[in-house]
Design an enzyme around this catalytic site. Structure first.
Site, PDB file in Angstrom:
ATOM      1  N   SER A  55       0.824  -1.212   0.000  1.00 32.44           N
ATOM      2  CA  SER A  55       0.000   0.000   0.000  1.00 32.44           C
ATOM      3  C   SER A  55       0.855   1.258   0.000  1.00 32.44           C
ATOM      4  O   SER A  55       0.574   2.211  -0.746  1.00 32.44           O
ATOM      5  CB  SER A  55      -0.914   0.003   1.227  1.00 32.44           C
ATOM      6  OG  SER A  55      -1.752  -1.130   1.237  1.00 32.44           O
ATOM      7  N   LYS A 175      -0.384 -10.082   7.788  1.00 30.35           N
ATOM      8  CA  LYS A 175      -0.152  -8.700   8.167  1.00 30.35           C
ATOM      9  C   LYS A 175      -1.514  -8.123   8.523  1.00 30.35           C
ATOM     10  O   LYS A 175      -2.380  -7.966   7.666  1.00 30.35           O
ATOM     11  CB  LYS A 175       0.473  -7.890   7.028  1.00 30.35           C
ATOM     12  CG  LYS A 175       0.636  -6.404   7.391  1.00 30.35           C
ATOM     13  CD  LYS A 175       1.025  -5.536   6.216  1.00 30.35           C
ATOM     14  CE  LYS A 175       1.086  -4.067   6.649  1.00 30.35           C
ATOM     15  NZ  LYS A 175       1.385  -3.155   5.521  1.00 30.35           N
ATOM     16  N   SER A 177      -3.472  -4.995   9.635  1.00 31.69           N
ATOM     17  CA  SER A 177      -3.364  -3.538   9.684  1.00 31.69           C
ATOM     18  C   SER A 177      -4.617  -2.870  10.232  1.00 31.69           C
ATOM     19  O   SER A 177      -4.871  -1.696   9.963  1.00 31.69           O
ATOM     20  CB  SER A 177      -3.056  -2.992   8.281  1.00 31.69           C
ATOM     21  OG  SER A 177      -1.778  -3.384   7.864  1.00 31.69           O
ATOM     22  N   GLY A 200       0.595  -3.911  11.204  1.00 35.64           N
ATOM     23  CA  GLY A 200       0.890  -2.901  10.197  1.00 35.64           C
ATOM     24  C   GLY A 200       0.996  -1.503  10.758  1.00 35.64           C
ATOM     25  O   GLY A 200       1.227  -0.562   9.997  1.00 35.64           O
TER      26      GLY A 200
END
Length: 313
Positions: A55, A175, A177, A200
């Site tokens: 991202s 992960k 986030s 994250g």
């Protein structure tokens, strides 16, 4: 469906950087020379790996050829012991598999796969499960599930779904986030033994480690790689006071720049620190001039940018 071996096939613990992508200011094309220079500097800071195509790297603005070129450059620039993780998630399974094979051919150690979310209403837990299992069965390298921040237009994974996926031997971690420590603890408790949880948010790393996470993929590590990696190392060595002190430095930096300004803020911060930052790719806009002093101040408060350098910011 195969199940997890007794031993984890790939250790993804530590702190990884979801790197930014530098663009040529004139042509708007990816500046691969600048990317290589950034990577070589980051790789010497103690981080465990680099995520290329995440991202923070504006992956949604990169075409397949651009991602492939980035993986090629980075794969040839990393020293032994530093992982290359490639972001390969796409809306279709077909494209995700193609990108995954491309990344593996460029030397990726693992792939970070975000869920398909455009047809959000059709993405039931069963559909998402089957998507990830298909990726895991076909991928030549380890798969990391990506729970994208829920402020984006994405899916929120039920912990039971992640627990089911964690049984597959080629899905080595997630992960997460979402920025919620209670969810981290829930994943650690419910998932298979050996499944590795990464966070994250640089604001939560210390707390996440206390909850059983093994590390993080942290946007703030673009700006504070030594400090972020050092926090993890000191925590694991049992020096909780030193780890806590580092958390007090990087947490506010995450909140001010990564969380508060996004890609544009991170890229401007990199420029101040001597990296190639540049500006985002349109339609994202550069950081407004009126906010640049905020980035410099946040870096100074974290002890990363000398205050004498702020006069030139």
């Amino acid at each position: 469906m195969t199940t997890r071996n007794a031993e984890t096939p790939l250790d993804i613990s530590g702190v990884m950087i979801p790197t930014t992508t530098p663009f040529d200011p004139v042509t708007g094309e990816i500046d691969l020379v600048a990317l290589r220079e950034n990577v070589r500097k980051w790789a010497r800071t103690g981080v465990s790996g680099l995520v290329i195509g995440g991202s923070t790297g504006e992956a949604v603005f990169l075409d397949e050829g651009e991602r492939d070129a980035c993986w090629d450059v980075v794969g040839g620039s990393l020293p032994d012991g530093v992982l290359l993780v490639a972001g390969t998630g796409a809306e279709s399974l077909r494209t995700t598999l193609r990108l995954t094979r491309m990344a593996a051919a460029r030397g990726a150690d693992a792939v970070l796969v975000q869920p398909p979310a455009f047809y959000r209403g059709a993405m039931s837990p069963e559909v998402v499960r089957d998507h990830y299992l298909a990726v895991a069965e076909a991928s030549p390298v380890a798969v990391i599930v990506y729970q994208v921040p829920t402020r984006f237009s994405t899916l929120d994974f039920p912990s039971g779904l992640v627990a089911e996926l964690s049984a597959h031997e080629n899905i080595v971690g997630i992960k997460d986030s979402r920025g919620q420590l209670e969810m981290v603890g829930e994943l650690v408790t419910q998932c298979s033994r050996g499944f590795q949880v990464l966070v994250g948010s640089g604001n939560l790393l210390y707390g996440a480690l206390e909850s059983g996470a093994v590390g993080g993929i942290l946007g703030v590590a673009n700006l504070a790689p030594r400090e972020s990696a050092g926090l993890h190392a000191r925590y694991m060595a049992g020096d909780r006071a030193a780890a806590g002190a580092l958390q007090e430095r990087i947490g506010p930096l995450h909140n001010a720049v990564v969380g508060g300004m996004g890609v544009a803020g991170v890229k401007y911060g990199l420029e101040l620190l001597g990296y190639h930052g540049g500006v985002p790719r349109p339609p994202l806009r550069p950081l407004p001039e009126g906010r640049r002093d905020e980035v410099a101040e946040a870096l100074a408060r974290a002890g990363i940018l000398p205050r004498r350098a702020m006069a030139h910011a």
